[in-house]
Design an enzyme around this catalytic site. Structure first.
Site, PDB file in Angstrom:
ATOM      1  N   PRO A 161       0.828  -1.205   0.000  1.00  0.00           N
ATOM      2  CA  PRO A 161       0.000   0.000   0.000  1.00  0.00           C
ATOM      3  C   PRO A 161       0.863   1.256   0.000  1.00  0.00           C
ATOM      4  O   PRO A 161       1.902   1.308   0.658  1.00  0.00           O
ATOM      5  CB  PRO A 161      -0.804  -0.102   1.300  1.00  0.00           C
ATOM      6  CG  PRO A 161      -0.755  -1.535   1.680  1.00  0.00           C
ATOM      7  CD  PRO A 161       0.550  -2.056   1.168  1.00  0.00           C
ATOM      8  N   LYS A 206      -3.396  -4.400   6.944  1.00  0.00           N
ATOM      9  CA  LYS A 206      -2.148  -4.868   6.329  1.00  0.00           C
ATOM     10  C   LYS A 206      -0.986  -4.450   7.224  1.00  0.00           C
ATOM     11  O   LYS A 206      -1.076  -3.462   7.951  1.00  0.00           O
ATOM     12  CB  LYS A 206      -1.994  -4.275   4.928  1.00  0.00           C
ATOM     13  CG  LYS A 206      -3.120  -4.722   4.006  1.00  0.00           C
ATOM     14  CD  LYS A 206      -2.902  -4.313   2.580  1.00  0.00           C
ATOM     15  CE  LYS A 206      -4.065  -4.832   1.731  1.00  0.00           C
ATOM     16  NZ  LYS A 206      -3.734  -4.908   0.337  1.00  0.00           N
ATOM     17  N   ILE A 237      -3.386  -3.241  -3.085  1.00  0.00           N
ATOM     18  CA  ILE A 237      -3.842  -4.472  -3.724  1.00  0.00           C
ATOM     19  C   ILE A 237      -5.033  -4.922  -2.885  1.00  0.00           C
ATOM     20  O   ILE A 237      -4.880  -5.436  -1.783  1.00  0.00           O
ATOM     21  CB  ILE A 237      -2.740  -5.543  -3.743  1.00  0.00           C
ATOM     22  CG1 ILE A 237      -1.545  -5.063  -4.554  1.00  0.00           C
ATOM     23  CG2 ILE A 237      -3.281  -6.861  -4.282  1.00  0.00           C
ATOM     24  CD1 ILE A 237      -0.310  -5.948  -4.423  1.00  0.00           C
ATOM     25  N   ASN A 287      -7.493  10.152  -4.583  1.00  0.00           N
ATOM     26  CA  ASN A 287      -7.817   9.092  -5.537  1.00  0.00           C
ATOM     27  C   ASN A 287      -7.520   7.757  -4.883  1.00  0.00           C
ATOM     28  O   ASN A 287      -6.450   7.570  -4.294  1.00  0.00           O
ATOM     29  CB  ASN A 287      -6.976   9.222  -6.812  1.00  0.00           C
ATOM     30  CG  ASN A 287      -7.398  10.402  -7.646  1.00  0.00           C
ATOM     31  OD1 ASN A 287      -8.573  10.583  -7.912  1.00  0.00           O
ATOM     32  ND2 ASN A 287      -6.433  11.200  -8.053  1.00  0.00           N
TER      33      ASN A 287
END
Length: 115
Positions: A2, A33, A65, A98
């Protein structure tokens, strides 16, 4: 893998290291994560305007992901806008984020891809 990337017109001298460490910790919890997998990058001192004004602002991206989508993004937006407001004094109304969900085969690391 990330990644949280922030581009802002806030001066580099006004960006506390605590922003990066807190963003890492809080995003790791939110995405479920390990913090060791996170990358946080702040591009300060950028020539930017938001809505035609040069007041503090930020354009960001959160890439992961998985764990990106309508079930998660509002939570991330609240978290990240809060952190940028707390550490950089940027109004949440002057922040765009985003959210990018990438396939593991499209992320390279250590001479190969993750997937």
């Amino acid at each position: 893998m990330p990644m949280f990337v922030v581009s802002t017109n806030v001066a580099k001298s006004e960006v506390p290291a605590a922003l990066l460490s807190e963003a890492t910790e809080e995003l790791a919890k939110a995405l479920g994560k390990p913090a060791e997998k996170f990358a946080v990058h702040v591009n300060a001192d950028q020539m930017m305007m938001f809505g035609g004004k040069g007041d503090p602002c930020a354009i960001c991206s959160l890439t992961s992901i998985g764990k990106i989508g309508s079930d998660y993004n509002k939570q991330y937006s609240k978290l990240l806008c809060g952190l940028l407001n707390k550490h950089l004094g940027i109004s949440p109304e002057r922040i765009y984020i985003n959210f990018v969900d990438v396939d593991a085969t499209n992320v390279g690391k250590n001479y190969t891809t993750i997937g």
